[in-house]
Motif scaffolding. Structure first.
Motif, PDB file in Angstrom:
ATOM      1  N   THR A 206      39.071  31.622   2.338  1.00 48.33           N
ATOM      2  CA  THR A 206      39.338  31.587   0.900  1.00 48.33           C
ATOM      3  C   THR A 206      40.333  32.700   0.607  1.00 48.33           C
ATOM      4  N   ARG A 207      40.586  32.934  -0.671  1.00 50.88           N
ATOM      5  CA  ARG A 207      41.555  33.961  -1.036  1.00 50.88           C
ATOM      6  C   ARG A 207      41.109  35.351  -0.603  1.00 50.88           C
ATOM      7  N   ASP A 208      39.825  35.604  -0.541  1.00 45.38           N
ATOM      8  CA  ASP A 208      39.323  36.923  -0.185  1.00 45.38           C
ATOM      9  C   ASP A 208      38.297  36.882   0.953  1.00 45.38           C
ATOM     10  N   ARG A 209      38.414  35.890   1.812  1.00 46.90           N
ATOM     11  CA  ARG A 209      37.512  35.803   2.961  1.00 46.90           C
ATOM     12  C   ARG A 209      38.288  35.268   4.160  1.00 46.90           C
ATOM     13  N   TRP A 210      38.041  35.900   5.314  1.00 47.62           N
ATOM     14  CA  TRP A 210      38.790  35.552   6.524  1.00 47.62           C
ATOM     15  C   TRP A 210      37.818  35.352   7.670  1.00 47.62           C
ATOM     16  N   GLY A 211      38.122  34.393   8.519  1.00 45.84           N
ATOM     17  CA  GLY A 211      37.326  34.160   9.715  1.00 45.84           C
ATOM     18  C   GLY A 211      38.086  34.611  10.956  1.00 45.84           C
ATOM     19  N   PHE A 212      37.367  35.030  11.958  1.00 49.14           N
ATOM     20  CA  PHE A 212      38.002  35.393  13.234  1.00 49.14           C
ATOM     21  C   PHE A 212      37.029  35.088  14.368  1.00 49.14           C
ATOM     22  N   PHE A 213      37.565  34.877  15.546  1.00 49.72           N
ATOM     23  CA  PHE A 213      36.716  34.672  16.717  1.00 49.72           C
ATOM     24  C   PHE A 213      37.475  35.046  17.971  1.00 49.72           C
ATOM     25  N   LEU A 214      36.712  35.295  19.030  1.00 52.69           N
ATOM     26  CA  LEU A 214      37.253  35.575  20.363  1.00 52.69           C
ATOM     27  C   LEU A 214      36.206  35.136  21.367  1.00 52.69           C
ATOM     28  N   GLY A 215      36.656  34.504  22.460  1.00 52.36           N
ATOM     29  CA  GLY A 215      35.690  34.026  23.438  1.00 52.36           C
ATOM     30  C   GLY A 215      36.326  33.643  24.756  1.00 52.36           C
ATOM     31  N   ASP A 216      35.507  33.078  25.617  1.00 52.91           N
ATOM     32  CA  ASP A 216      35.916  32.786  26.992  1.00 52.91           C
ATOM     33  C   ASP A 216      35.198  31.527  27.472  1.00 52.91           C
ATOM     34  N   VAL A 217      35.982  30.536  27.904  1.00 51.71           N
ATOM     35  CA  VAL A 217      35.424  29.308  28.467  1.00 51.71           C
ATOM     36  C   VAL A 217      35.150  29.506  29.949  1.00 51.71           C
ATOM     37  N   CYS A 218      34.046  28.971  30.425  1.00 52.84           N
ATOM     38  CA  CYS A 218      33.770  29.000  31.854  1.00 52.84           C
ATOM     39  C   CYS A 218      34.758  28.095  32.579  1.00 52.84           C
ATOM     40  N   GLY A 219      35.462  28.648  33.580  1.00 52.24           N
ATOM     41  CA  GLY A 219      36.389  27.859  34.374  1.00 52.24           C
ATOM     42  C   GLY A 219      37.834  28.100  33.987  1.00 52.24           C
ATOM     43  N   LYS A 220      38.718  27.433  34.726  1.00 50.45           N
ATOM     44  CA  LYS A 220      40.158  27.543  34.507  1.00 50.45           C
ATOM     45  C   LYS A 220      40.793  26.174  34.677  1.00 50.45           C
ATOM     46  N   GLY A 221      42.083  26.103  34.424  1.00 49.10           N
ATOM     47  CA  GLY A 221      42.821  24.879  34.644  1.00 49.10           C
ATOM     48  C   GLY A 221      42.861  23.985  33.428  1.00 49.10           C
ATOM     49  N   ALA A 222      43.364  22.767  33.647  1.00 44.73           N
ATOM     50  CA  ALA A 222      43.580  21.830  32.547  1.00 44.73           C
ATOM     51  C   ALA A 222      42.280  21.466  31.844  1.00 44.73           C
ATOM     52  N   GLU A 223      41.194  21.355  32.612  1.00 44.53           N
ATOM     53  CA  GLU A 223      39.919  20.978  32.000  1.00 44.53           C
ATOM     54  C   GLU A 223      39.420  22.087  31.072  1.00 44.53           C
ATOM     55  N   ALA A 224      39.569  23.341  31.520  1.00 49.40           N
ATOM     56  CA  ALA A 224      39.182  24.463  30.667  1.00 49.40           C
ATOM     57  C   ALA A 224      40.050  24.519  29.420  1.00 49.40           C
ATOM     58  N   ALA A 225      41.338  24.152  29.570  1.00 52.32           N
ATOM     59  CA  ALA A 225      42.235  24.135  28.413  1.00 52.32           C
ATOM     60  C   ALA A 225      41.779  23.110  27.384  1.00 52.32           C
ATOM     61  N   ALA A 226      41.311  21.946  27.871  1.00 51.15           N
ATOM     62  CA  ALA A 226      40.822  20.916  26.946  1.00 51.15           C
ATOM     63  C   ALA A 226      39.584  21.403  26.197  1.00 51.15           C
ATOM     64  N   VAL A 227      38.693  22.113  26.905  1.00 54.75           N
ATOM     65  CA  VAL A 227      37.494  22.651  26.261  1.00 54.75           C
ATOM     66  C   VAL A 227      37.891  23.710  25.233  1.00 54.75           C
ATOM     67  N   THR A 228      38.854  24.564  25.596  1.00 55.28           N
ATOM     68  CA  THR A 228      39.324  25.605  24.674  1.00 55.28           C
ATOM     69  C   THR A 228      39.878  24.992  23.397  1.00 55.28           C
ATOM     70  N   SER A 229      40.640  23.930  23.538  1.00 53.82           N
ATOM     71  CA  SER A 229      41.208  23.264  22.363  1.00 53.82           C
ATOM     72  C   SER A 229      40.100  22.739  21.449  1.00 53.82           C
ATOM     73  N   LEU A 230      39.067  22.135  22.045  1.00 52.44           N
ATOM     74  CA  LEU A 230      37.937  21.640  21.265  1.00 52.44           C
ATOM     75  C   LEU A 230      37.225  22.786  20.551  1.00 52.44           C
ATOM     76  N   ILE A 231      37.054  23.914  21.244  1.00 53.27           N
ATOM     77  CA  ILE A 231      36.348  25.055  20.667  1.00 53.27           C
ATOM     78  C   ILE A 231      37.108  25.594  19.450  1.00 53.27           C
ATOM     79  N   ARG A 232      38.404  25.792  19.599  1.00 54.90           N
ATOM     80  CA  ARG A 232      39.187  26.351  18.490  1.00 54.90           C
ATOM     81  C   ARG A 232      39.124  25.427  17.266  1.00 54.90           C
ATOM     82  N   TYR A 233      39.268  24.138  17.501  1.00 57.17           N
ATOM     83  CA  TYR A 233      39.213  23.189  16.382  1.00 57.17           C
ATOM     84  C   TYR A 233      37.829  23.200  15.734  1.00 57.17           C
ATOM     85  N   THR A 234      36.775  23.206  16.550  1.00 50.80           N
ATOM     86  CA  THR A 234      35.410  23.160  16.025  1.00 50.80           C
ATOM     87  C   THR A 234      35.081  24.422  15.227  1.00 50.80           C
ATOM     88  N   LEU A 235      35.463  25.587  15.749  1.00 46.87           N
ATOM     89  CA  LEU A 235      35.170  26.829  15.045  1.00 46.87           C
ATOM     90  C   LEU A 235      35.862  26.884  13.682  1.00 46.87           C
TER      91      LEU A 235
END
Length: 408
Positions: A206-235
């Motif tokens: 909102t005008r006076d409220r901000w969200g932030f996050f930081l995290g780590d997906v288990c694994g690497k590679g294209a599959e981990a990238a797909a999970v990361t994309s889902l996480i960012r959108y969901t959050l």
């Protein structure tokens, strides 16, 4: 039993005897390699038929008329004069040297050359004996290896560009301006060949409220990238609907468990927070799921962890629970979030981990500091780990600047 093989007979014995009747001269002349004898001044004294056939010369054209150096290419003659001949004179032998001979028709023949100096009974050198092996197949093999290596390097460069592009797409291109707050992030890629699963973001609710996050997906590679994309959108979507950090992580847990729990489970750790202005400070409400605690670098020069205890890994269980904590970020304070690539870096000869206490001590030496100052110092620290850094590292610093002093 007479000790002889049953197949032995007069015929086989005669054939074997005939093979042994080859003269030494015939063995020399038709050997599978080239033979060459030169006088000490380099003039050719003797050459076998094998080498003559390779080069297309007659014996009369070479013996007593040409030197060994005359058979070499221009580069070969230079190497022979500056390296080959001096080493041979000092050592008495030199072997396995790659050179190129010039044939009568002008073509080049890659060869491996071994030479020894023959001495007389008085120990004085008499002539030089040289053995020459055709290295055409070896040179072709080396060229093919070099071509394959160059192609592999080009393919790796293309892969690295793809990885870099994909990695950037999973991170915000820049952090937005939050009035009264300084926000700075750093991402260190441990391997240019593989996409990491670390993520962070800062965004308005909102005008006076901000969200932030930081995290780590288990694994690497294209599959981990797909999970990361889902996480960012969901959050982001969950925070827009209900910004309570506990509820946001619960929504993410349900999404991951539903999407990946069947045959290919995936999970992550994360901290999610809400920033709300509070006079000249900020109220920060945090919830964590299995993630390392954030560090508060205070204006008074202390640095303390702000644990969100009892937060479970996200995506493992359908009914995971998370703990919420609220802190005040006052002027001169900096809140530091990071992924475990930082504390799990190997720093000693025995593979010791950097660890939580070392990070706390490092942060205490920094405090008080700004968000930019903290990120700059930590980026240098991470770079200093070198090959000891096994995992990607994401760092997010949120700081409230001290009020500007009025000019005197």
């Amino acid at each position: 039993m007479n000790g002889h093989d049953p197949g032995d007979g007069p015929g086989e014995a005669a054939m074997f005897a005939s093979l042994l009747e080859d003269s030494a001269e015939d063995l020399y002349d038709n050997a599978p390699c080239g033979y060459l004898s030169t006088l000490l001044d380099g003039r050719i004294a003797k050459v076998n038929a094998t080498l003559l056939t390779w080069l297309g010369y007659t014996r009369e054209e070479l013996v007593g008329r040409r030197s060994f150096a005359d058979l070499l290419t221009v580069g070969g003659r230079l190497y022979h004069e500056t390296h080959f001949a001096p080493l041979l004179a000092m050592q008495g032998e030199i072997g396995g040297v790659a050179l190129e001979l010039r044939a009568a028709d002008g073509t080049s023949l890659p060869v491996l050359v071994t030479s020894t100096v023959k001495t007389g009974t008085d120990g004085q050198p008499q002539l030089i004996r040289t053995t020459i092996f055709d290295a055409s197949d070896r040179r072709a093999y080396e060229r093919e290896l070099l071509r394959a290596r160059h192609e592999a390097e080009r393919e790796r460069e293309r892969l690295q560009r793809l990885v870099t592009t994909l990695q950037r797409s999973l991170l915000p291109p820049s952090l937005p301006d939050v009035p009264g707050l300084e926000a700075v992030a750093h991402y260190h890629i441990a391997s240019r060949d593989e996409v990491g699963g670390d993520f962070y973001d800062l965004f308005p609710l909102t005008r006076d409220r901000w969200g932030f996050f930081l995290g780590d997906v288990c694994g690497k590679g294209a599959e981990a990238a797909a999970v990361t994309s889902l996480i960012r959108y969901t959050l982001r979507a969950a925070a827009a609907y209900d910004p309570d950090p506990d509820t946001v992580l619960d929504t993410l847990n349900a999404a991951l468990h539903s999407e990946y729990s069947a045959d290919n489970p995936h999970y992550c750790t994360a901290i999610f927070g809400i920033l709300t202005p509070d006079g000249d400070a900020f109220s920060v409400t945090l919830a964590g799921g299995g993630h390392p605690p954030c560090l508060l670098l205070s204006a008074d020069g202390t640095a303390d962890y702000q644990p969100t205890t009892n937060g479970m890994l996200i995506g493992i269980l359908p009914g995971a629970t998370f703990t919420t904590r609220t802190i005040r970020l006052a002027p001169g304070d900096t809140l530091l979030l990071y992924t475990d690539g930082l504390t799990e870096a190997r720093t000693g000869a025995g593979g010791e981990r950097y660890g939580d206490e070392a990070l706390r001590a490092f942060a205490t030496r920094l405090a008080p500091t700004t968000a930019a100052g903290a990120i700059s110092a930590l980026a240098d620290l991470v770079d200093g780990f070198g090959n000891g850094l096994d995992d990607d590292t994401a760092i997010l610093a949120l700081g409230v600047p001290l009020p500007a002093e009025d000019p005197p």
